[in-house]
Design an enzyme around this catalytic site. Structure first.
Site, PDB file in Angstrom:
ATOM      1  N   GLU A  55       0.819  -1.217   0.000  1.00 36.87           N
ATOM      2  CA  GLU A  55       0.000   0.000   0.000  1.00 36.87           C
ATOM      3  C   GLU A  55       0.851   1.264   0.000  1.00 36.87           C
ATOM      4  O   GLU A  55       0.531   2.229  -0.697  1.00 36.87           O
ATOM      5  CB  GLU A  55      -0.929   0.045   1.225  1.00 36.87           C
ATOM      6  CG  GLU A  55      -2.030  -1.011   1.241  1.00 36.87           C
ATOM      7  CD  GLU A  55      -3.142  -0.742   0.231  1.00 36.87           C
ATOM      8  OE1 GLU A  55      -3.181   0.338  -0.369  1.00 36.87           O
ATOM      9  OE2 GLU A  55      -3.981  -1.650   0.044  1.00 36.87           O
ATOM     10  N   ASP A  69      -6.775   7.767  -0.341  1.00 42.82           N
ATOM     11  CA  ASP A  69      -6.306   6.820   0.671  1.00 42.82           C
ATOM     12  C   ASP A  69      -5.094   7.407   1.396  1.00 42.82           C
ATOM     13  O   ASP A  69      -4.232   8.012   0.769  1.00 42.82           O
ATOM     14  CB  ASP A  69      -5.907   5.488   0.027  1.00 42.82           C
ATOM     15  CG  ASP A  69      -7.091   4.768  -0.581  1.00 42.82           C
ATOM     16  OD1 ASP A  69      -8.211   4.911  -0.060  1.00 42.82           O
ATOM     17  OD2 ASP A  69      -6.900   4.064  -1.584  1.00 42.82           O
TER      18      ASP A  69
END
Ligand code: NAG
Length: 149
Positions: A55, A69
């Site tokens: 991520e 995000d």
């Protein structure tokens, strides 16, 4: 790397909407130990490190402007954190607060995302993260090998 390739990579990343500037970058073992100290089960640590690595490359300041995000676990502004300066949404926090060096807030929110997702039809809290399905299914103990956990 030449100046030209650094310049090009920067704009490539900008184009992808994924930019990390001056964040704290955890090592795999440092993240695993921090999560263990905060009560995450040992059996989950490899999977968490795998997810966080894919991520954010373990950089706390990672923001994906395209998807909204935030932080080391790339938590979404859609459900979990507020874009404004007023803490809100599922984790009752601001998205900006997920970008600090102290990942207590990110861990608490990731735990909430995990628990809520576990109640859903997959019964697997990790499925909240797209990178889990892509890269982190099954035995991920290799991520924490040699960490002495
Ligand atoms: C995961 O893999 C490691 C190393 O390959 C092995 O030692 C361990 O027993 C495995 N864990 C599970 C739960 O299968």
């Amino acid at each position: 790397m030449s100046y030209k390739s650094i310049f090009c990579s920067f704009f490539f990343l900008l184009g992808a909407g994924l930019v990390s500037i001056e964040g704290k970058v955890f090592t795999k073992c440092e993240l695993a130990k921090t999560m263990k100290a905060h009560g995450f089960p040992k059996s989950q640590l490899g999977t968490w490190v795998c997810i966080a690595y894919h991520e954010s490359r373990l950089n706390t300041k990672t923001v994906n402007h395209a998807t909204g995000d935030y932080g080391i676990f790339q938590i979404s502004h859609y459900y979990w954190c507020s874009d404004s300066n007023v803490p809100g949404k599922g984790c009752k926090i601001t998205c900006k607060s997920l970008l600090v060096d102290d990942i207590s807030g990110s861990m608490a929110c990731a735990r909430k995302v995990f628990t809520e997702t576990q109640k859903g039809k997959t019964k697997n809290g990790f499925t909240a993260w797209v990178t889990y399905k892509k890269h982190c299914k099954g035995n991920q103990s290799k991520w924490i090998k040699g960490c002495g956990l």
